[in-house]
Design a protein around this motif. Structure first.
Motif, PDB file in Angstrom:
ATOM      1  N   GLY A 143     -23.723   8.466 -13.578  1.00  0.00           N
ATOM      2  CA  GLY A 143     -22.395   8.372 -14.184  1.00  0.00           C
ATOM      3  C   GLY A 143     -21.346   7.746 -13.296  1.00  0.00           C
ATOM      4  O   GLY A 143     -20.173   7.673 -13.680  1.00  0.00           O
ATOM      5  N   ARG A 144     -21.753   7.281 -12.099  1.00  0.00           N
ATOM      6  CA  ARG A 144     -20.804   6.624 -11.195  1.00  0.00           C
ATOM      7  C   ARG A 144     -21.351   5.253 -10.775  1.00  0.00           C
ATOM      8  O   ARG A 144     -21.680   5.016  -9.608  1.00  0.00           O
ATOM      9  CB  ARG A 144     -20.537   7.496  -9.967  1.00  0.00           C
ATOM     10  CG  ARG A 144     -19.885   8.827 -10.295  1.00  0.00           C
ATOM     11  CD  ARG A 144     -19.441   9.553  -9.043  1.00  0.00           C
ATOM     12  NE  ARG A 144     -18.403   8.809  -8.331  1.00  0.00           N
ATOM     13  CZ  ARG A 144     -17.958   9.165  -7.110  1.00  0.00           C
ATOM     14  NH1 ARG A 144     -18.476  10.217  -6.487  1.00  0.00           N
ATOM     15  NH2 ARG A 144     -17.014   8.442  -6.525  1.00  0.00           N
ATOM     16  N   PRO A 145     -21.454   4.338 -11.710  1.00  0.00           N
ATOM     17  CA  PRO A 145     -22.042   3.028 -11.416  1.00  0.00           C
ATOM     18  C   PRO A 145     -21.259   2.227 -10.379  1.00  0.00           C
ATOM     19  O   PRO A 145     -21.852   1.435  -9.641  1.00  0.00           O
ATOM     20  CB  PRO A 145     -22.039   2.321 -12.777  1.00  0.00           C
ATOM     21  CG  PRO A 145     -20.990   3.025 -13.573  1.00  0.00           C
ATOM     22  CD  PRO A 145     -21.046   4.448 -13.118  1.00  0.00           C
ATOM     23  N   TYR A 146     -19.946   2.420 -10.318  1.00  0.00           N
ATOM     24  CA  TYR A 146     -19.134   1.690  -9.339  1.00  0.00           C
ATOM     25  C   TYR A 146     -19.627   1.987  -7.927  1.00  0.00           C
ATOM     26  O   TYR A 146     -19.884   1.067  -7.137  1.00  0.00           O
ATOM     27  CB  TYR A 146     -17.670   2.093  -9.487  1.00  0.00           C
ATOM     28  CG  TYR A 146     -16.717   1.344  -8.569  1.00  0.00           C
ATOM     29  CD1 TYR A 146     -16.081   0.182  -8.987  1.00  0.00           C
ATOM     30  CD2 TYR A 146     -16.448   1.810  -7.275  1.00  0.00           C
ATOM     31  CE1 TYR A 146     -15.199  -0.507  -8.151  1.00  0.00           C
ATOM     32  CE2 TYR A 146     -15.583   1.132  -6.430  1.00  0.00           C
ATOM     33  CZ  TYR A 146     -14.963  -0.019  -6.872  1.00  0.00           C
ATOM     34  OH  TYR A 146     -14.100  -0.705  -6.044  1.00  0.00           O
ATOM     35  N   GLN A 147     -19.766   3.267  -7.613  1.00  0.00           N
ATOM     36  CA  GLN A 147     -20.207   3.655  -6.278  1.00  0.00           C
ATOM     37  C   GLN A 147     -21.642   3.209  -6.015  1.00  0.00           C
ATOM     38  O   GLN A 147     -21.997   2.806  -4.909  1.00  0.00           O
ATOM     39  CB  GLN A 147     -20.100   5.169  -6.090  1.00  0.00           C
ATOM     40  CG  GLN A 147     -20.353   5.631  -4.653  1.00  0.00           C
ATOM     41  CD  GLN A 147     -19.399   4.973  -3.670  1.00  0.00           C
ATOM     42  OE1 GLN A 147     -18.176   4.970  -3.876  1.00  0.00           O
ATOM     43  NE2 GLN A 147     -19.939   4.390  -2.608  1.00  0.00           N
ATOM     44  N   ASN A 148     -22.488   3.264  -7.060  1.00  0.00           N
ATOM     45  CA  ASN A 148     -23.882   2.830  -6.901  1.00  0.00           C
ATOM     46  C   ASN A 148     -23.971   1.342  -6.578  1.00  0.00           C
ATOM     47  O   ASN A 148     -24.783   0.920  -5.749  1.00  0.00           O
ATOM     48  CB  ASN A 148     -24.674   3.135  -8.174  1.00  0.00           C
ATOM     49  CG  ASN A 148     -24.822   4.635  -8.414  1.00  0.00           C
ATOM     50  OD1 ASN A 148     -24.848   5.417  -7.474  1.00  0.00           O
ATOM     51  ND2 ASN A 148     -24.940   5.011  -9.674  1.00  0.00           N
ATOM     52  N   VAL A 149     -23.126   0.540  -7.245  1.00  0.00           N
ATOM     53  CA  VAL A 149     -23.105  -0.903  -6.980  1.00  0.00           C
ATOM     54  C   VAL A 149     -22.644  -1.169  -5.551  1.00  0.00           C
ATOM     55  O   VAL A 149     -23.224  -1.992  -4.831  1.00  0.00           O
ATOM     56  CB  VAL A 149     -22.189  -1.629  -7.988  1.00  0.00           C
ATOM     57  CG1 VAL A 149     -21.961  -3.084  -7.555  1.00  0.00           C
ATOM     58  CG2 VAL A 149     -22.799  -1.596  -9.384  1.00  0.00           C
ATOM     59  N   VAL A 150     -21.595  -0.465  -5.122  1.00  0.00           N
ATOM     60  CA  VAL A 150     -21.089  -0.625  -3.753  1.00  0.00           C
ATOM     61  C   VAL A 150     -22.167  -0.243  -2.740  1.00  0.00           C
ATOM     62  O   VAL A 150     -22.356  -0.932  -1.729  1.00  0.00           O
ATOM     63  CB  VAL A 150     -19.823   0.219  -3.532  1.00  0.00           C
ATOM     64  CG1 VAL A 150     -19.425   0.215  -2.061  1.00  0.00           C
ATOM     65  CG2 VAL A 150     -18.679  -0.318  -4.387  1.00  0.00           C
ATOM     66  N   ASP A 151     -22.900   0.833  -3.007  1.00  0.00           N
ATOM     67  CA  ASP A 151     -23.976   1.257  -2.108  1.00  0.00           C
ATOM     68  C   ASP A 151     -25.039   0.165  -1.968  1.00  0.00           C
ATOM     69  O   ASP A 151     -25.490  -0.145  -0.865  1.00  0.00           O
ATOM     70  CB  ASP A 151     -24.654   2.530  -2.639  1.00  0.00           C
ATOM     71  CG  ASP A 151     -23.768   3.756  -2.491  1.00  0.00           C
ATOM     72  OD1 ASP A 151     -22.795   3.705  -1.720  1.00  0.00           O
ATOM     73  OD2 ASP A 151     -24.065   4.775  -3.160  1.00  0.00           O
ATOM     74  N   THR A 152     -25.437  -0.405  -3.098  1.00  0.00           N
ATOM     75  CA  THR A 152     -26.492  -1.437  -3.080  1.00  0.00           C
ATOM     76  C   THR A 152     -26.074  -2.653  -2.278  1.00  0.00           C
ATOM     77  O   THR A 152     -26.827  -3.159  -1.442  1.00  0.00           O
ATOM     78  CB  THR A 152     -26.844  -1.867  -4.522  1.00  0.00           C
ATOM     79  OG1 THR A 152     -27.476  -0.785  -5.197  1.00  0.00           O
ATOM     80  CG2 THR A 152     -27.785  -3.068  -4.519  1.00  0.00           C
ATOM     81  N   PHE A 153     -24.841  -3.129  -2.518  1.00  0.00           N
ATOM     82  CA  PHE A 153     -24.402  -4.355  -1.859  1.00  0.00           C
ATOM     83  C   PHE A 153     -23.754  -4.104  -0.503  1.00  0.00           C
ATOM     84  O   PHE A 153     -23.186  -5.025   0.101  1.00  0.00           O
ATOM     85  CB  PHE A 153     -23.468  -5.130  -2.788  1.00  0.00           C
ATOM     86  CG  PHE A 153     -24.161  -5.586  -4.043  1.00  0.00           C
ATOM     87  CD1 PHE A 153     -25.381  -6.231  -3.981  1.00  0.00           C
ATOM     88  CD2 PHE A 153     -23.599  -5.353  -5.283  1.00  0.00           C
ATOM     89  CE1 PHE A 153     -26.035  -6.638  -5.123  1.00  0.00           C
ATOM     90  CE2 PHE A 153     -24.241  -5.759  -6.444  1.00  0.00           C
ATOM     91  CZ  PHE A 153     -25.468  -6.406  -6.365  1.00  0.00           C
TER      92      PHE A 153
END
Length: 223
Positions: A143-153
């Motif tokens: 439910g927190r895709p923003y943080q997940n995207v930041v983690d990946t990149f």
């Protein structure tokens, strides 16, 4: 009749063209959605939530999203299968090398096959990373895709994998869009230049749009 169409070269090319255009439409919408990340975590996470409730109350929670996923899976499988079978058919039709050299094909044309393999592997990694969280670096937050995207990149390999895949995507679209137009009978000598221009613009915009996200994280614009 369906079997007869599928067994023909033209039938396979038509399946490949239609499935490719379905995926292209999805990519345009997906890229626009991805760019919402530049408006902050609140808007990006809200957009991700909206994707799960779109169509309610007629559609149940996530039904529309799953319908889109099913259509995409069918399109990807149909595209990959027809591409593979056409490639095998082409090889069987000319088991020996040509006596005369063929005209030099464009870089995009020559890389369509390995580009497709790269994109296939990328799709698997992308799902495991940002959908299921199985291959996500760090703690995946539902439910927190923003943080997940930041983690990946925020990882070097996440950026390398994504950027290489998006460059391959750009080359694939550049040739694939024009090829699909020819297969579906849209192309002609008078329209050829316009179609190639549209293909180049689409490839450039989609590549730049997708790559903007990891670049935004790397530069601190998205954090």
């Amino acid at each position: 009749m369906a079997r007869t169409v599928w067994d023909s070269t033209l039938g396979k090319k038509t399946v490949m063209a239609v499935s490719g255009l379905i995926m292209l439409l999805y990519l345009v919408v997906h890229m626009i959605g991805n760019l919402k990340i530049f408006f902050g975590a609140g808007e990006f996470n809200e957009y991700a939530h909206w994707l799960r409730v779109v169509g309610e109350p007629f559609m149940h929670y996530e039904w529309t999203l799953w319908l889109v996923r099913i259509v995409l899976v069918v399109a990807v499988v149909a595209h990959a299968t027809s591409a593979y079978q056409l490639s095998r058919r082409d090889i069987r039709a000319r088991p020996s090398k040509y006596v005369h050299k063929k005209p030099r094909a464009s870089y995009a044309t020559r890389t369509m096959r390995w580009g497709g393999i790269i994109l296939g592997l990328f799709i698997v990694w992308h799902i495991l990373d940002l959908t299921t969280g199985t291959a996500h670096p760090g703690g995946f937050q539902e439910g927190r895709p923003y943080q997940n995207v930041v983690d990946t990149f925020s990882t070097w390999y996440g950026n390398v994998v994504y950027i290489v895949a998006m460059l391959a995507l750009g080359l694939h679209i550049r040739h694939g869009f024009w090829s699909a137009a020819q297969t579906l009978g849209v192309g002609s000598r008078s329209r050829d230049r316009a179609l190639k221009t549209v293909a180049n613009v689409l490839a450039l915009l989609l590549t730049a749009g997708f790559i903007a996200v990891p670049v935004g994280v790397m530069t601190g614009v998205v954090s």
